[in-house]
Design an enzyme around this catalytic site. Structure first.
Site, PDB file in Angstrom:
ATOM      1  N   PHE A   1       3.356 -10.019   9.460  1.00 61.41           N
ATOM      2  CA  PHE A   1       3.980  -8.857   8.823  1.00 61.41           C
ATOM      3  C   PHE A   1       3.348  -8.606   7.452  1.00 61.41           C
ATOM      4  CE2 PHE A   1       7.429  -7.199   6.025  1.00 61.41           C
ATOM      5  CZ  PHE A   1       7.543  -5.943   6.609  1.00 61.41           C
ATOM      6  N   GLN A   2       2.974  -7.375   7.235  1.00 54.42           N
ATOM      7  CA  GLN A   2       2.318  -6.921   5.994  1.00 54.42           C
ATOM      8  C   GLN A   2       1.048  -7.708   5.683  1.00 54.42           C
ATOM      9  OE1 GLN A   2       5.303  -6.589   2.829  1.00 54.42           O
ATOM     10  NE2 GLN A   2       5.685  -4.473   3.446  1.00 54.42           N
ATOM     11  N   MET A  60      -9.864  24.650  -8.642  1.00 52.29           N
ATOM     12  CA  MET A  60     -11.302  24.490  -8.469  1.00 52.29           C
ATOM     13  C   MET A  60     -11.715  24.754  -7.029  1.00 52.29           C
ATOM     14  SD  MET A  60     -14.013  24.084 -10.215  1.00 52.29           S
ATOM     15  CE  MET A  60     -13.775  23.172 -11.736  1.00 52.29           C
ATOM     16  N   LYS A  79       0.930 -16.344  -0.450  1.00 54.59           N
ATOM     17  CA  LYS A  79       2.267 -16.675  -0.926  1.00 54.59           C
ATOM     18  C   LYS A  79       2.436 -18.172  -1.161  1.00 54.59           C
ATOM     19  CE  LYS A  79       7.195 -15.921   0.021  1.00 54.59           C
ATOM     20  NZ  LYS A  79       8.189 -15.308   0.936  1.00 54.59           N
TER      21      LYS A  79
END
Length: 575
Positions: free
Chosen positions: A114-115, A482, A164
């Site tokens: 996850f992530q 622009m 982590k």
């Protein structure tokens, strides 16, 4: 040497303290929770932004306004990938950034956890260097190496990806006393013989000029540049990234050159016989059609990055070195040669100056003012009047950026902050936030268009939470200005997907965040409204409705030479 038992998260913060970091910008997430827990009672100030991209833009604003390394932080996966645009931006503009990202635990890497994202692989091409920390013992050395790499040589962004479990691990911390990077070699002094040859070439030339860029700002070499230019008494131009390196009111300063540079600057670049290029990279927005750029000129090119020399334009005298150190030595050599060589081309030099002044008089950059509608140039000139050449202006990208570069005057470097190489919309507001935290003593304007502003609206919360006295000036023409200009001039005025409808009521929008805002639509209200915004002790959102179909001139069309300028709207021919 004494050691102390710490977690990896505590080690990171200790290293930041030792690097004299007082403020960093970020957004927490699952794998960075150990870091944010350690931050809970730590003296370093963390600024919670509303999007990770803006954390890096704010860190850039901090770095651009001070010269220090800016720091940002994001979690793994989408947090890290949201930094990418701002990292590329920092890389292209040579801005020193250290980005700290979280990563899933080492045992999960490669499992599509996850992530999880391959942050190390993704950021390899958009950073000066990047690191993946695999164990706690590596962490202190890597953090300090990251700061050294970001700030030294040609500055740039460095990313440190920390799993982590490395944040959570405990070990004895030993302060790092040395940086050892065997493959990282810097030539800062410049070659003495080349510098001597450059000094001779400068006195031998008849139509010399200085072309200075962001490298002058990065090297803190503005005073050295001014001393050199005054000694040799030649015209000088500064690129978009170099504005402020020469005071805008200095008699030797012409203006910015390039696609939206002045007539005088572009003609001088075309006719010069010696281009003294200092901390520049011969960007396409400056050179136009490269084959036609400075066709009569020999080139002295000074840059800390050897990869830039000869990349776009061959140098007759290449000098690899820190531009500040090289300028100091070059000025000394030029002064030594002056008694015997200064008079050699004095009459030709006088004629050259006369020609440059003639170009300036022929097509001056002057703000257009109307009594019926607010011209964008008029708005910029009013901001310039209030800033007095001393305020920080963080610009977004587009027409307002080019008008700002043309009409704002800066007495010093590090006052004009904008996304040069990448042209990232959404840059202006978060960069102003970073600059205001870095320089609380300064008046800070966020000069933004209605397009770029709407990409960074969430950061109004950051401004409100900290009562930052940023003055947000929206140049609102109702279009992606622009892009509309190009469609008008080069796509038969087929305006496709450029009209911006539904701009929020600024009074209600600012009021929702607890500060003041208003819209200005008439010329007679403009000056008073800007003065009221500046006097307001807190933030202010001023939405200025300007002429919707105004174009930025001069303009060099894509593929054109820089002396092939469109100087204004095509006028109908009387029959």
């Amino acid at each position: 040497m004494s050691t102390k038992l710490m977690t990896g998260a505590q080690v990171v913060l200790e290293c930041l303290l030792r690097e004299k970091v007082d403020t960093f910008f970020g957004y927490p997430g699952g794998v960075t929770l150990p870091l944010y827990d350690a931050l809970y009672d730590h003296p370093i100030k963390h600024i919670l932004v509303r999007h990770e991209q803006n954390a890096c833009f704010a860190a850039q604003g901090y770095a651009r306004a001070t010269g220090k390394v800016g720091v940002c932080c994001a979690t793994s996966g989408p947090g890290a990938t949201n930094l990418i645009t701002a990292l590329v931006d920092a890389l292209m503009d040579s801005i020193p950034i250290v980005a700290i990202t979280g990563q899933v635990s080492t045992k999960l890497i490669g499992s599509d956890a996850f992530q999880e994202a391959d942050t190390f692989g993704i950021t390899r091409s958009c950073t000066k260097h990047n690191f993946m920390v695999k164990k706690l013992s590596e962490l202190p050395q890597i953090i300090h190496e990251a700061f050294h790499l970001a700030a030294s040589g040609r500055p740039g962004p460095v990313l440190v990806d920390i799993p982590k479990d490395v944040f959570q691990a405990q070990g004895h911390y030993t302060p790092v006393s040395t940086i050892h990077l065997p493959g990282y070699r810097l030539n800062t002094e410049g070659h003495a013989g080349q510098i001597r040859r450059a000094a001779e070439m400068i006195w031998e030339s008849e139509r010399p000029m200085v072309y200075a860029g962001g490298g002058i700002v990065a090297a803190e070499a503005a005073d050295d540049l001014r001393a050199f230019v005054e000694l040799v008494d030649i015209p000088s131009v500064c690129t978009l990234m170099g504005l402020g390196s020469m005071p805008s009111t200095h008699p030797n300063f012409i203006s910015m050159p390039g696609m939206h540079g002045s007539y005088a600057a572009n003609m001088a670049m075309t006719e010069t016989d010696l281009l003294i290029a200092l901390g520049v990279r011969f960007d396409d927005r400056v050179t136009g059609r490269l084959a036609a750029f400075a066709p009569h000129a020999k080139v002295i090119h000074v840059d800390i990055d050897p990869a830039e020399i000869g990349k776009n334009r061959a140098a007759d005298i290449p000098i690899v070195g820190d531009v500040k150190k090289v300028l100091e030595r070059l000025t000394h050599e030029v002064r030594d040669l002056a008694p015997t060589m200064k008079a050699k081309n004095s009459e030709a030099r006088k004629a050259w100056w006369s020609q440059v002044k003639g170009w300036k008089a022929e097509h001056p950059l002057e703000p257009e003012i109307s009594t019926d509608e607010i011209k964008p140039q008029h708005l910029i000139s009013e901001i310039d009047r209030l800033s007095g050449g001393e305020a920080i202006v963080a610009s977004d990208v587009g027409q307002h950026q080019m008008w700002g570069a043309q009409f704002l005057k800066f007495n010093h470097p590090r006052l004009w902050l904008n996304s040069g190489g990448l042209g990232s919309m959404g840059f202006g507001l978060p960069a102003a936030i970073g600059a205001q935290f870095a320089r609380p003593d300064k008046l800070v304007f966020a000069l933004v268009g209605d397009g770029g502003f709407q990409m960074s609206i969430p950061e109004l919360a950051t401004i409100a939470n900290h009562a930052l006295p940023v003055k947000i000036i929206v140049m609102n023409n109702g279009y992606l200005g622009m892009v509309r200009q190009w469609q008008e001039l080069f796509y038969a005025n087929r305006l496709s997907s450029v009209q911006l409808e539904g701009f929020p009521d600024p009074e209600k929008l600012a009021g929702a965040y607890g500060f003041r805002g208003r819209t200005v639509e008439s010329v007679r209200e403009l000056r008073g409204a800007l003065e009221a915004a500046v006097k307001e002790p807190g933030p202010y959102l001023l939405n200025v409705r300007v002429t919707p179909f105004e174009n930025v001139y001069p303009m060099v069309p894509a593929g054109g030479a820089i002396n092939e300028m469109v100087l204004g709207p095509v006028q109908p021919v009387a029959v």
